[in-house]
Design a protein around this motif. Sequence first.
Motif, PDB file in Angstrom:
ATOM      1  N   ILE A 188       9.928 -28.059 -17.499  1.00 58.64           N
ATOM      2  CA  ILE A 188      10.422 -28.621 -18.761  1.00 58.64           C
ATOM      3  C   ILE A 188      11.934 -28.483 -18.836  1.00 58.64           C
ATOM      4  O   ILE A 188      12.637 -29.410 -19.253  1.00 58.64           O
ATOM      5  CB  ILE A 188       9.757 -27.911 -19.954  1.00 58.64           C
ATOM      6  N   ALA A 189      12.460 -27.314 -18.426  1.00 63.86           N
ATOM      7  CA  ALA A 189      13.904 -27.083 -18.476  1.00 63.86           C
ATOM      8  C   ALA A 189      14.652 -28.074 -17.584  1.00 63.86           C
ATOM      9  O   ALA A 189      15.728 -28.575 -17.950  1.00 63.86           O
ATOM     10  CB  ALA A 189      14.223 -25.650 -18.066  1.00 63.86           C
ATOM     11  N   VAL A 190      14.111 -28.352 -16.406  1.00 61.54           N
ATOM     12  CA  VAL A 190      14.760 -29.321 -15.514  1.00 61.54           C
ATOM     13  C   VAL A 190      14.816 -30.690 -16.180  1.00 61.54           C
ATOM     14  O   VAL A 190      15.846 -31.387 -16.132  1.00 61.54           O
ATOM     15  CB  VAL A 190      14.027 -29.395 -14.159  1.00 61.54           C
ATOM     16  N   ILE A 191      13.723 -31.089 -16.828  1.00 63.92           N
ATOM     17  CA  ILE A 191      13.738 -32.375 -17.525  1.00 63.92           C
ATOM     18  C   ILE A 191      14.784 -32.386 -18.633  1.00 63.92           C
ATOM     19  O   ILE A 191      15.586 -33.324 -18.747  1.00 63.92           O
ATOM     20  CB  ILE A 191      12.340 -32.678 -18.103  1.00 63.92           C
ATOM     21  N   PRO A 220      21.426 -26.316  -9.768  1.00 64.40           N
ATOM     22  CA  PRO A 220      22.267 -27.519  -9.640  1.00 64.40           C
ATOM     23  C   PRO A 220      21.667 -28.582  -8.734  1.00 64.40           C
ATOM     24  O   PRO A 220      21.695 -29.776  -9.062  1.00 64.40           O
ATOM     25  CB  PRO A 220      23.578 -26.964  -9.062  1.00 64.40           C
ATOM     26  N   SER A 221      21.109 -28.162  -7.607  1.00 65.21           N
ATOM     27  CA  SER A 221      20.545 -29.135  -6.669  1.00 65.21           C
ATOM     28  C   SER A 221      19.290 -29.794  -7.230  1.00 65.21           C
ATOM     29  O   SER A 221      19.034 -30.977  -6.977  1.00 65.21           O
ATOM     30  CB  SER A 221      20.242 -28.471  -5.321  1.00 65.21           C
ATOM     31  N   ARG A 222      18.486 -29.051  -8.012  1.00 63.91           N
ATOM     32  CA  ARG A 222      17.278 -29.641  -8.597  1.00 63.91           C
ATOM     33  C   ARG A 222      17.637 -30.654  -9.688  1.00 63.91           C
ATOM     34  O   ARG A 222      16.986 -31.703  -9.811  1.00 63.91           O
ATOM     35  CB  ARG A 222      16.369 -28.559  -9.166  1.00 63.91           C
ATOM     36  N   LEU A 223      18.662 -30.358 -10.490  1.00 59.94           N
ATOM     37  CA  LEU A 223      19.123 -31.326 -11.485  1.00 59.94           C
ATOM     38  C   LEU A 223      19.670 -32.571 -10.794  1.00 59.94           C
ATOM     39  O   LEU A 223      19.404 -33.708 -11.214  1.00 59.94           O
ATOM     40  CB  LEU A 223      20.202 -30.704 -12.372  1.00 59.94           C
ATOM     41  N   TYR A 224      20.427 -32.360  -9.732  1.00 61.95           N
ATOM     42  CA  TYR A 224      20.989 -33.480  -8.968  1.00 61.95           C
ATOM     43  C   TYR A 224      19.869 -34.334  -8.380  1.00 61.95           C
ATOM     44  O   TYR A 224      19.925 -35.571  -8.416  1.00 61.95           O
ATOM     45  CB  TYR A 224      21.890 -32.941  -7.859  1.00 61.95           C
ATOM     46  N   LEU A 225      18.850 -33.689  -7.841  1.00 61.06           N
ATOM     47  CA  LEU A 225      17.727 -34.413  -7.244  1.00 61.06           C
ATOM     48  C   LEU A 225      16.998 -35.256  -8.290  1.00 61.06           C
ATOM     49  O   LEU A 225      16.734 -36.444  -8.066  1.00 61.06           O
ATOM     50  CB  LEU A 225      16.751 -33.424  -6.607  1.00 61.06           C
ATOM     51  N   ALA A 226      16.661 -34.649  -9.425  1.00 60.02           N
ATOM     52  CA  ALA A 226      15.925 -35.377 -10.463  1.00 60.02           C
ATOM     53  C   ALA A 226      16.735 -36.555 -10.984  1.00 60.02           C
ATOM     54  O   ALA A 226      16.210 -37.678 -11.115  1.00 60.02           O
ATOM     55  CB  ALA A 226      15.555 -34.433 -11.605  1.00 60.02           C
TER      56      ALA A 226
END
Length: 408
Positions: free
Chosen positions: A144-147, A393-399
């Motif tokens: 949820i936080a990543v979204i 940072p990389s997971r936010l960039y990926l999404a």
Amino acid sequence: MKALIAAAAVWLATSALAAPKPDNALLKAATAEAPAVTGTLKSLVEVESGSGDAEGLETLGRYLEGRFAQSGGSVSRVKPLPGTVGDIIVARWKGTGKGRLLLIAHMDTVYQRGALAKAPFKVVEGAAGPLAYGPGIADDKAGIAVILHTLPLLSARDYAELTVVINTDEERGSVGSGPIITEMAKGMSAVLSFEPTVYPETMVNGTSGTNTVIVTIAGKSAHAGAAPEAGINAMVEAAHVIAVTKDLDRGPGKRRFNWTVVNQDRGVRNIIPNNVTLIGDLRTATLAEVDQFRAELAERLKTPAVAGAQVVAEVRVNRPPFDVSPASSALIEEAQAIYATLGRRLPLMPRTGGGTDAGYAAIAGVPVLEFLGLPGAGYHTTDAEYVHLESVPSRLYLAASLIRRLGR
């Protein structure tokens, strides 16, 4: 020698030019957004929202409504099917792009109220960087936080329509929300699911179907000391059932089966038990495997060990398996290519024994990508569940990159 050196120099220069490059503006924005994720994780974890906890799920639902509204979303609630506690939170954004995308995650956890007091939110330094701990933090509050923190990285031109669905019964098989997710996935360009991954991160070739096995055993009560032979011991028969079925588990990467619950209506020390119910967890790769298991179970249980005992077996299909289609494979390759621009790898792993809502989304016949949450470990263990903050940072960039490429 000079010619060789010159050729090598040309090759290196050409390779450097050909190497994939990240979107530096997006990477800078994702890096700037990342620190705020820790605060969001704390807020999410500190609302206890176990499956069936009406108060906690309502509190977290209101929090999510506020956060999605702050990001410009049109927020609504969808009632799940009867028997499920907590409304499904749905947020929508309209854009000027071409793709219609669905993002899914769940707010319920496996933990009951009181787990937070035993394992409060904390951040500690690990060998690979800071780790954030808390009940349900990886599965699936980090998703949820990543979204929530990917949304600020997007603009209207990144999608024609962006829909976020957060359900409340994933840990119980999504029996109240799964069909709703299937309907919402229909007609989408793609579905992105934000369940956690491991560390270092991977993609997955599929998730398992989850099924419930119930065996009820009826016997006859009698005095345990004066006349035990007058009874029919349901507990002894239950032990027999467990003994003759334990090898129905096929091991890692294959069909998994384990007995997990034993229930008895009335348990008294000096009475021969007249009823026992065994509940088991069955994980399968296909629905055909369920039928095969059902037949094998019936064969093992056709002759009771205790004369007069009545044994009835039932296998209930809960969540369908998720099989990576060619279109989903293309999404995996897209994610791997995006991560390669960051100098990071996303290897493809075999099917996981876990079951996720990706199975419900895939029924709609659209491409689905699983495991876009944060990498972590210790799922379903009160004091040892954590996520790696180094990867934020990389997971936010990926999404954000996936949404842009699929939505524009």
